[in-house]
Design a protein around this motif. Structure first.
Motif, short mmCIF file in Angstrom:
data_model
loop_
_atom_site.label_atom_id
_atom_site.label_comp_id
_atom_site.label_asym_id
_atom_site.label_seq_id
_atom_site.Cartn_x
_atom_site.Cartn_y
_atom_site.Cartn_z
N ALA A 91 0.83 -1.21 0.00
CA ALA A 91 0.00 0.00 0.00
C ALA A 91 0.87 1.26 0.00
N ALA A 92 1.97 1.21 0.74
CA ALA A 92 2.88 2.36 0.78
C ALA A 92 3.50 2.61 -0.58
N HIS A 93 3.87 1.55 -1.28
CA HIS A 93 4.46 1.69 -2.61
C HIS A 93 3.43 2.25 -3.60
N GLN A 94 2.19 1.86 -3.44
CA GLN A 94 1.14 2.36 -4.33
C GLN A 94 0.87 3.84 -4.10
N SER A 95 1.21 4.33 -2.90
CA SER A 95 0.99 5.75 -2.60
C SER A 95 1.95 6.65 -3.37
N GLY A 96 3.11 6.09 -3.76
CA GLY A 96 4.09 6.87 -4.49
C GLY A 96 4.94 7.77 -3.61
N ARG A 97 4.74 7.73 -2.30
CA ARG A 97 5.49 8.58 -1.37
C ARG A 97 6.69 7.81 -0.83
N VAL A 98 7.88 8.27 -1.20
CA VAL A 98 9.10 7.56 -0.81
C VAL A 98 9.24 7.50 0.71
N SER A 99 8.91 8.59 1.41
CA SER A 99 9.05 8.59 2.87
C SER A 99 8.16 7.52 3.51
N ARG A 100 6.95 7.34 2.98
CA ARG A 100 6.06 6.31 3.51
C ARG A 100 6.59 4.92 3.18
N MET A 101 7.12 4.75 1.98
CA MET A 101 7.70 3.45 1.61
C MET A 101 8.82 3.07 2.58
N LEU A 102 9.69 4.04 2.88
CA LEU A 102 10.85 3.75 3.72
C LEU A 102 10.45 3.42 5.15
N SER A 103 9.52 4.19 5.72
CA SER A 103 9.11 3.92 7.10
C SER A 103 8.41 2.57 7.21
N THR A 104 7.61 2.23 6.20
CA THR A 104 6.91 0.94 6.22
C THR A 104 7.90 -0.20 5.99
N LYS A 105 8.90 0.03 5.15
CA LYS A 105 9.89 -1.01 4.91
C LYS A 105 10.69 -1.31 6.17
N ASN A 106 10.90 -0.30 7.01
CA ASN A 106 11.58 -0.54 8.28
C ASN A 106 10.81 -1.55 9.12
N ARG A 107 9.47 -1.44 9.11
CA ARG A 107 8.65 -2.39 9.87
C ARG A 107 8.74 -3.79 9.27
N PHE A 108 8.84 -3.85 7.94
CA PHE A 108 9.01 -5.15 7.29
C PHE A 108 10.32 -5.80 7.74
N TYR A 109 11.39 -5.00 7.79
CA TYR A 109 12.68 -5.55 8.21
C TYR A 109 12.67 -5.95 9.68
N ASP A 110 11.96 -5.20 10.50
CA ASP A 110 11.84 -5.59 11.91
C ASP A 110 11.19 -6.97 12.02
N ALA A 111 10.15 -7.19 11.22
CA ALA A 111 9.47 -8.49 11.23
C ALA A 111 10.40 -9.59 10.72
N LEU A 112 11.16 -9.29 9.68
CA LEU A 112 12.08 -10.28 9.11
C LEU A 112 13.15 -10.68 10.12
N TYR A 113 13.80 -9.68 10.72
CA TYR A 113 14.88 -9.98 11.65
C TYR A 113 14.36 -10.59 12.95
N SER A 114 13.17 -10.21 13.37
CA SER A 114 12.59 -10.83 14.57
C SER A 114 12.36 -12.31 14.34
N GLY A 115 11.84 -12.64 13.16
CA GLY A 115 11.60 -14.04 12.83
C GLY A 115 12.88 -14.83 12.65
#
Length: 215
Positions: free
Chosen positions: A119-143
């Motif tokens: 959804a963040a990528h579809q928004s086209g806003r780079v700042s939103r993409m980056l902040s959301t991607k940080n949460r993705f990486y948190d989930a990846l490294y936690s797992g």
């Protein structure tokens, strides 16, 4: 930009605000930051600015030469390539560990953050993409279940954020990036460590090639 004096500590808000300005490109690589101007713009004290700049230096967003003011960090192409090489090693290992160790609950968390990332990528806003991607990486490294690995990845956070922003500014890269990540998560869900790791390696190399290409 302005800090809102609310529940979060003022220094943390100041760090977040300056970091966001760097990632968005409002503060350019090599640009010198003037304490007095930052104090006026953010309505905070000089001590707060100095503490925030020291933290951002530790994160890799700023450099503070002796007896000089802070400057936005800038990366040479050789430094960027080196960072991507380290990123590839860390993240491909994290993907492999996630497949081997993550519970179904952690997998569902990863899928949930992927949906938000799309959804963040579809928004086209780079700042939103980056902040959301940080949460993705948190989930990846936690797992992945390796705190030392996660700590090493955090050391690259500042410089990687700038490179990710540079990559995502290229036309078409946000869409291809999310498609690559979706394919990786499909293989993670299938518990196929070899293929997931291989695809993640390709994802990072595509990001590197894009970030290092002229816009």
């Amino acid at each position: 930009m302005k800090v809102i004096h609310a529940a979060a500590p003022v220094r943390a808000q100041t760090v977040d605000t300056i970091r966001a300005e760097i990632i968005s490109g409002a503060l350019k690589p090599g640009q010198r930051l003037v304490e007095r101007e930052l104090c006026e713009q953010l309505d905070v004290s000089r001590n707060t600015i100095r503490e925030a700049c020291r933290q951002l230096e530790a994160e890799g967003f700023l450099v503070i030469p002796p007896h000089k003011g802070p400057t936005v960090a800038q990366l040479s192409d050789d430094e960027a390539r080196a960072i991507y090489e380290v990123r590839e090693a860390l993240e491909c290992f994290a993907v492999r560990l996630f497949v081997e160790r993550a519970s179904d609950e952690m997998l569902n968390r990863l899928k949930d953050t992927l949906a938000k990332l799309k959804a963040a990528h579809q928004s086209g806003r780079v700042s939103r993409m980056l902040s959301t991607k940080n949460r993705f990486y948190d989930a990846l490294y936690s797992g992945a279940g390796n705190d030392v690995l996660h700590a090493q990845a955090r050391l690259l956070h500042g410089r990687l954020a700038q490179l990710r922003a540079r990559s995502l500014e290229h036309q078409g890269r946000p869409q291809s990036s999310i498609e690559e990540i979706e394919e990786v998560v499909e293989h993670i869900a299938a518990r196929d460590a070899d293929r997931a790791s291989e695809l993640w390696r390709d994802h990072i190399r595509n990001a590197a090639a894009t970030a290092l290409a002229p816009i």
